[in-house]
Design a protein around this motif. Structure first.
Motif, short mmCIF file in Angstrom:
data_model
loop_
_atom_site.label_atom_id
_atom_site.label_comp_id
_atom_site.label_asym_id
_atom_site.label_seq_id
_atom_site.Cartn_x
_atom_site.Cartn_y
_atom_site.Cartn_z
N GLY A 14 27.36 -3.30 84.64
CA GLY A 14 28.75 -3.02 84.33
C GLY A 14 29.71 -3.67 85.31
O GLY A 14 29.31 -4.49 86.16
N THR A 39 29.32 -7.28 82.13
CA THR A 39 30.55 -6.97 81.39
C THR A 39 31.80 -7.46 82.11
O THR A 39 32.92 -7.19 81.65
CB THR A 39 30.70 -5.45 81.15
OG1 THR A 39 30.81 -4.78 82.41
CG2 THR A 39 29.51 -4.90 80.37
N ASN A 182 36.37 -4.78 77.23
CA ASN A 182 36.80 -3.45 76.83
C ASN A 182 36.17 -3.15 75.47
O ASN A 182 35.97 -4.04 74.65
CB ASN A 182 38.33 -3.39 76.72
CG ASN A 182 38.84 -1.98 76.47
OD1 ASN A 182 38.33 -1.02 77.03
ND2 ASN A 182 39.84 -1.85 75.61
N GLY A 183 35.88 -1.88 75.24
CA GLY A 183 35.16 -1.51 74.04
C GLY A 183 36.01 -1.42 72.79
O GLY A 183 37.24 -1.59 72.84
N TRP A 195 35.18 5.08 75.44
CA TRP A 195 36.31 4.23 75.81
C TRP A 195 37.63 4.98 75.63
O TRP A 195 38.63 4.43 75.21
CB TRP A 195 36.29 2.91 75.02
CG TRP A 195 35.22 2.01 75.52
CD1 TRP A 195 35.18 1.35 76.72
CD2 TRP A 195 33.98 1.70 74.87
NE1 TRP A 195 34.00 0.66 76.85
CE2 TRP A 195 33.23 0.85 75.74
CE3 TRP A 195 33.42 2.05 73.64
CZ2 TRP A 195 31.98 0.36 75.40
CZ3 TRP A 195 32.16 1.58 73.32
CH2 TRP A 195 31.45 0.73 74.18
N GLY A 231 32.58 -2.64 79.09
CA GLY A 231 32.86 -1.79 80.24
C GLY A 231 34.34 -1.43 80.29
O GLY A 231 34.88 -0.80 79.42
N TRP A 247 28.52 7.40 78.58
CA TRP A 247 28.26 5.97 78.77
C TRP A 247 27.38 5.39 77.66
O TRP A 247 27.32 4.17 77.50
CB TRP A 247 27.62 5.70 80.13
CG TRP A 247 26.23 6.26 80.27
CD1 TRP A 247 25.88 7.48 80.77
CD2 TRP A 247 25.00 5.62 79.92
NE1 TRP A 247 24.51 7.65 80.72
CE2 TRP A 247 23.94 6.51 80.22
CE3 TRP A 247 24.70 4.37 79.37
CZ2 TRP A 247 22.62 6.20 79.99
CZ3 TRP A 247 23.36 4.06 79.14
CH2 TRP A 247 22.34 4.97 79.46
N TYR A 256 26.04 2.03 71.30
CA TYR A 256 27.19 1.62 72.10
C TYR A 256 26.90 1.92 73.57
O TYR A 256 26.48 3.04 73.90
CB TYR A 256 28.45 2.38 71.67
CG TYR A 256 28.90 2.10 70.25
CD1 TYR A 256 29.78 1.06 69.98
CD2 TYR A 256 28.47 2.89 69.20
CE1 TYR A 256 30.20 0.80 68.67
CE2 TYR A 256 28.88 2.65 67.89
CZ TYR A 256 29.75 1.60 67.64
OH TYR A 256 30.16 1.35 66.36
N ASN A 258 28.46 1.64 77.62
CA ASN A 258 29.47 1.36 78.63
C ASN A 258 28.78 1.50 80.00
O ASN A 258 28.65 2.60 80.52
CB ASN A 258 30.65 2.32 78.52
CG ASN A 258 31.70 2.08 79.59
OD1 ASN A 258 31.48 1.32 80.54
ND2 ASN A 258 32.85 2.72 79.46
#
Length: 319
Positions: A14, A39, A182-183, A195, A231, A247, A256, A258
């Motif tokens: 990340g 990311t 960014n998601g 997110w 991230g 996450w 998904y 993060n």
């Protein structure tokens, strides 16, 4: 052609924000990961910090894939203009220096695959779709930069470009991984959501509309990505000091992730140094992920401190 269902093991790192050392470079180089995905947001506010991290990443002896974040190649004045929603035309001179910093960072990243409005092969049966780089949510960020490099200046044009990039994919034979900084929008509007916004009283969905709309559209067409990685929205939400941000989320067959645990290198009360990343795996055609923590540079079986165990298990599975 028979679809490749072989096992894959990918490391996902990340937002780094300066937290990367030779321990990481050597660990990932000697690991049995097939590749490493980043990311972005390599550096911090200090000039040149991202370039130093990029040089260390370039020495990782594995295939590497990265999407640039809003702290990569940008300046503090540029970031302030984005935060305050200033007109993009104000920063034209800053944009010229931005392009120079961008070229320097790409050089420092060496053989790392830069994922930005492009499609990369990541081993047999796997494609990585790089989405809009430098995104920081809230609006279409860094318009001058994105338009000059890619000819794209709106959410609509961005979404259209993503659709164009996947036209040649046979989804019966290829697993698609989407990599963003960014998601996507549409995955929750609470501070703890994957997110969700944690810096406004009203919270809200801080995902990108172009990416969210793209994923929903292709999913309805039977072209679901297997994994979406992004991230930017850091773990350990300011609004939830006990609980941490979700996450990992699995919904309607899409995983998904993060991985932005910031700082990704940290110490516990006993003085142990921990390094965080996420292990992404494909086994029997099924993708899953697990948070991993090196303890003093070593990955082994050990009991995790309570606060790490809590964040490791902060996931949401809906299918």
């Amino acid at each position: 052609m028979i679809f490749d269902s072989s096992e894959k093991r990918i490391a996902v790192v990340g937002d780094i924000h300066g937290f990367w050392t030779w321990v990481d470079t050597e660990y990932f180089s000697k690991s049995n990961y097939d590749s490493v995905i980043f990311t972005g947001d390599l550096g911090n506010v200090r000039p040149g910090s991202a370039n130093k991290i990029a040089q260390l990443i370039s020495k990782v002896r594995k295939p590497k894939y990265i999407i640039l974040g809003n702290h990569d190649t940008t300046s503090i004045p540029q970031l302030l203009m984005e935060i305050t929603n200033a007109s993009p035309n104000i920063g034209y001179l800053s944009h010229i220096f931005h392009l120079l910093r961008y070229k320097k960072l790409l050089k420092d990243l060496g053989d790392t695959h830069i994922c930005q409005y492009n499609l990369s092969e990541a081993g047999q049966g796997i494609s990585i779709l790089g989405s809009r780089p430098l995104s920081m949510g809230g609006r279409f960020n860094f318009q001058l930069f994105i338009k000059s490099l890619f000819g794209i200046s709106s959410y609509e044009e961005s979404e259209k470009k993503l659709h164009e990039l996947i036209q040649g994919i046979d989804f019966q034979k290829q697993d698609l991984i989407i990599l963003a900084h960014n998601g996507p929008s549409g995955l929750g509007d609470k501070a703890y959501d994957i997110w969700g916004c944690d810096f406004k009283k009203e919270e809200g969905d801080f995902g990108d509309k172009d990416l969210g709309n793209f994923i929903r559209t292709i999913s309805k067409q039977g072209k679901k990505p297997k994994v979406v990685i992004a991230g930017h929205m850091h773990h350990s939400s300011r609004k939830l000091r006990v609980k941490t941000r979700i996450w990992k989320r699995k919904e309607e067959g899409i995983l998904y992730l993060n991985p932005a645990r910031v700082p990704r290198i940290f110490s516990d009360k006993e003085g142990n140094i921990w390094h965080h990343h996420v292990e992404l795996t494909r086994k029997n055609g099924v993708w899953d992920a697990e948070a991993k923590y090196l303890k003093n540079g070593v990955e082994e079986i050990f009991s995790l401190p309570e606060f790490i165990e809590r964040e490791k298990n902060r996931v949401e599975l809906k299918d």
